[in-house]
Structures are given as structure tokens and as C-alpha cells.
Design an enzyme around this catalytic site. Structure first.
Site, PDB file in Angstrom:
ATOM      1  N   ASP A  53       0.816  -1.221   0.000  1.00 37.13           N
ATOM      2  CA  ASP A  53       0.000   0.000   0.000  1.00 37.13           C
ATOM      3  C   ASP A  53       0.851   1.273   0.000  1.00 37.13           C
ATOM      4  O   ASP A  53       0.673   2.152   0.851  1.00 37.13           O
ATOM      5  CB  ASP A  53      -0.923   0.026   1.221  1.00 37.13           C
ATOM      6  CG  ASP A  53      -1.641  -1.287   1.458  1.00 37.13           C
ATOM      7  OD1 ASP A  53      -2.117  -1.881   0.482  1.00 37.13           O
ATOM      8  OD2 ASP A  53      -1.736  -1.717   2.628  1.00 37.13           O
ATOM      9  N   GLU A 262     -11.693   0.008  -2.815  1.00 33.87           N
ATOM     10  CA  GLU A 262     -10.803   0.525  -1.784  1.00 33.87           C
ATOM     11  C   GLU A 262      -9.640   1.259  -2.454  1.00 33.87           C
ATOM     12  O   GLU A 262      -9.549   1.332  -3.678  1.00 33.87           O
ATOM     13  CB  GLU A 262     -10.270  -0.604  -0.897  1.00 33.87           C
ATOM     14  CG  GLU A 262      -9.406  -1.616  -1.623  1.00 33.87           C
ATOM     15  CD  GLU A 262      -8.976  -2.778  -0.744  1.00 33.87           C
ATOM     16  OE1 GLU A 262      -9.381  -2.833   0.433  1.00 33.87           O
ATOM     17  OE2 GLU A 262      -8.234  -3.646  -1.236  1.00 33.87           O
TER      18      GLU A 262
END
Length: 359
Positions: A53, A262
Site C-alpha cells: 500500500d 478501496e
């Protein structure tokens, strides 16, 4: 590979801020198989810990990366993501794409956040008036994801967390965009384990479905809040991020290859605002374009085809006139919860559309 994995295991328990330098193959020099074909688009940026991420920024002329720090817990995989049990953040930096990467050690831990319970997921960072801000999602002591903020005088930390989460925040994956007019906005939200589907009534519903609706109704979308001058609060109510199809209608929940799941990110190019995100269970990174940071955004296409591993999460920045996408896959471990971050160039066509990347 065996040596890299042994080093990874040894570093998982690190709790002190200690800088290390890790070198890997340059980002644009992928490994080849025995037939000479490229096996991966690019190589992991760091191998002393597992990272995912990546939120990348240019501060003081250097690239700083704010990733999740994956660890092995032995938990079984589930759709709520309990096996992603990260408990601290390491901040990375490098002088340029392809140069050595410095691991600045632990910048913030769950134990240092007064209101936190577990699971420090994907963070982001911002800078304003001499202060660096680290935005992070973590479950509170009632196991509900909230978004917090921590501050530091250094881009590499350590960071000190505020005593309470940001009022009105929920779910996961905060991404902060600072516009040229000085206004700053946070985009956030994630389905399934990110709990976004539990907030449809405006408050957390513990009895709501584990997943989002799957019928032909408008898809649940990311949320957006304008940040206050002190960068620690929302300046007004949180809004839906409107993502429309080519006919100007909201994307549907059943449109799983285009709807938001997301990992939202916003960047600006030639006066247009590009909102990019993951489609989750269809494993694509896609984007939509609007005329304002508050939207609406019209879906335009795929940025990156699926990577190795279940999750996909990215950031996009400009460095010395070239654009790059930071992302992750599971090259080092082969396990979807033990990931490694990477970077490759992002290319556009003359009309500003993004060329699809095949990792």
C-alpha cells in the site's frame, strides 16, 4: 531468495527506530526467466521487511514512501482481512527512482496510539507549515475502523498520534490531496473488511452485511472530506465521491470491474483531477476524471491489470517531470498478506488518458 526471507523474518519484530539501507535491482530492470522473457515489470524496492500500500510523496527533493508493514501472524485468510494484522509503520525514502532505499525504522506503532485496538492498515502523509502529517486507519477498542492523524517535524518521523480519531472519520485507506489553491481533501473508504458497507445509514451498524450489495443498485463509493486549516479535522460534512459511467449515471454495485472497492488516490494533471482506485475482488486499478477535487468523476479506464496476490493498492506522483505509479505484489513471499512495494513509470496518451500497465 532464502537469504532475503531469513532477513525478513528477523526484522519483523523490530520495535526501535533504526535506519537501514536496502538495495535491489533498479525499478526498470526486471528479472528474466531462462528464456529471457521479463518475469516481473519491476523489482521490489526493499526486502528487509514486507511492505504494501505505498503512498509516495516528494518532500525536500526526496521521495518518501508511507507503506503498510506486513507481518506473519499465522491467522487464516478471510474476507474481513483479519490476517492483515499489521502493527506499525516504517517510512522509506530514496533520492530518485532506481536509487538506494533507506528504511527509517518504526515511525508509529499501535501501542503508541491511545485509542487504537489493532490493525494499522494503509496510511498516507501530507506536509503543511513545517509539520508532517501521517494519516492512518486502525480499529479502535470496539473493533471499528477509524482514521487518526499523527504529526512530526520530520518526514521520516517518529510521529506522535492525536489522542482521538478524526471526528466523522471511518473505514480505511485515507489519501490526502493538497490542491494548488491551498485546500486539502481526504478520500477514504474500503468495502468488506474496510467496513464501508456498515456505514450506509450514517452510523456504524454492526449487524450490516459483511459485503456490499451485489444487485443493480448504485455502488457504494469512497468518501471525501475537506480538511481544516490545521489538517487535523474535517471542515464540514463528509460527502460521497460520485463516480459516473459514460452516460453520466452512477456506477452500479454489480459493475465489479469499474466500481470503487478501496485504495482511492487523487492526482492532478493538466487541470484535470484523476481519482484512481482498486476494484478489489476483480483486482484492477482503474481511474475516473473530473473537473474538481470534489467530483463528480467519470470512469475512463484501467491503469493496471491484476498483480500477483489478491490485493492491489497504489499511489501516483510526478518526479522531475515524469510520472510514476507505486504499487505492490507478492513476488518475495508468494503470500497475499506478505507483500512488497514496487514502482514503474506511468505513461499517458496525448489526450491525457493513462496507458494500461500489464504487470
Amino acid at each position: 531468495m532464502a537469504a532475503s526471507l531469513a532477513l525478513l523474518a528477523a526484522c519483523q519484530s523490530t520495535e526501535t527506530k533504526q535506519e537501514t539501507t536496502a538495495t535491489t535491482a533498479p525499478a526498470e530492470a526486471p528479472k528474466a526467466d531462462s528464456a529471457g522473457a521479463k518475469k516481473y515489470l519491476s523489482e521490489p524496492l526493499i526486502s528487509n521487511i514486507y511492505t504494501a500500500d505505498p503512498s509516495a510523496h516528494v518532500f525536500n527533493g526526496k521521495i518518501y514512501i508511507y507503506p503498510s508493514h506486513d507481518i506473519e501472524t499465522g491467522m487464516p485468510e478471510n474476507d474481513k482481512g483479519d490476517h492483515f494484522a499489521m502493527n506499525d509503520y516504517h517510512i522509506l525514502s530514496m533520492d530518485s527512482v532506481g536509487s538506494k532505499v533507506t528504511d527509517h525504522g518504526v515511525a508509529l506503532s499501535v501501542k503508541d496510539i491511545p485509542w487504537a485496538g489493532r490493525q494499522l492498515w494503509a496510511p498516507d502523509a501530507a506536509f503543511k507549515s513545517g509539520t508532517y502529517y501521517l494519516y492512518f486507519p486502525v480499529k479502535d477498542k470496539q473493533d471499528v475502523f477509524r482514521i487518526g492523524v499523527a504529526t512530526s517535524t520530520s518526514p521520516s518521523g517518529p510521529f506522535k498520534a492525536e489522542a482521538t480519531p478524526i471526528a466523522g472519520s471511518f473505514s480505511i485507506d485515507p489519501a490526502v490531496f493538497q490542491d494548488t489553491d491551498g485546500n486539502a481533501y481526504m478520500y477514504f473508504g474500503g468495502l468488506w473488511g474496510g467496513q464501508l458497507q456498515r456505514w450506509q445509514k450514517g452510523t456504524y451498524d454492526a449487524n450490516a452485511a459483511e459485503k456490499e450489495p451485489s444487485t443493480d443498485v448504485p455502488a457504494l463509493s469512497a468518501r471525501m472530506g475537506k480538511l481544516s486549516a490545521d489538517m487535523k479535522h474535517f471542515d464540514g460534512p463528509v460527502q460521497d465521491v460520485k463516480i459516473l459511467d459514460e452516460a453520466g449515471k452512477p456506477l452500479l454495485a454489480s459493475d465489479t470491474k469499474r466500481r470503487f472497492f478501496e485504495g482511492g488516490w487523487l492526482h492532478k494533471y493538466n487541470g484535470k483531477y484523476y481519482f484512481s482506485y482498486s476494484t478489489g475482488d476483480t483486482h484492477l486499478l482503474v481511474y475516473a476524471v473530473g473537473d474538481n477535487p470534489t467530483g463528480p468523476f467519470t470512469y475512463k479506464g484501467v491503469i493496471m491489470q491484476p498483480v500477483e496476490g489478491w490485493t492491489t493498492h497504489h499511489s501516483i506522483i510526478e518526479v522531475k517531470g515524469k510520472w510514476y505509479i507505486f504499487y505492490h505484489d507478492t513476488q518475495l513471499s508468494g503470500k497475499t498478506w506478505l507483500r512488497n512495494i514496487k514502482v514503474t513509470e506511468l505513461k499517458r496518451k496525448a489526450d491525457g488518458s493513462i496507458e494500461t500497465i500489464v504487470p
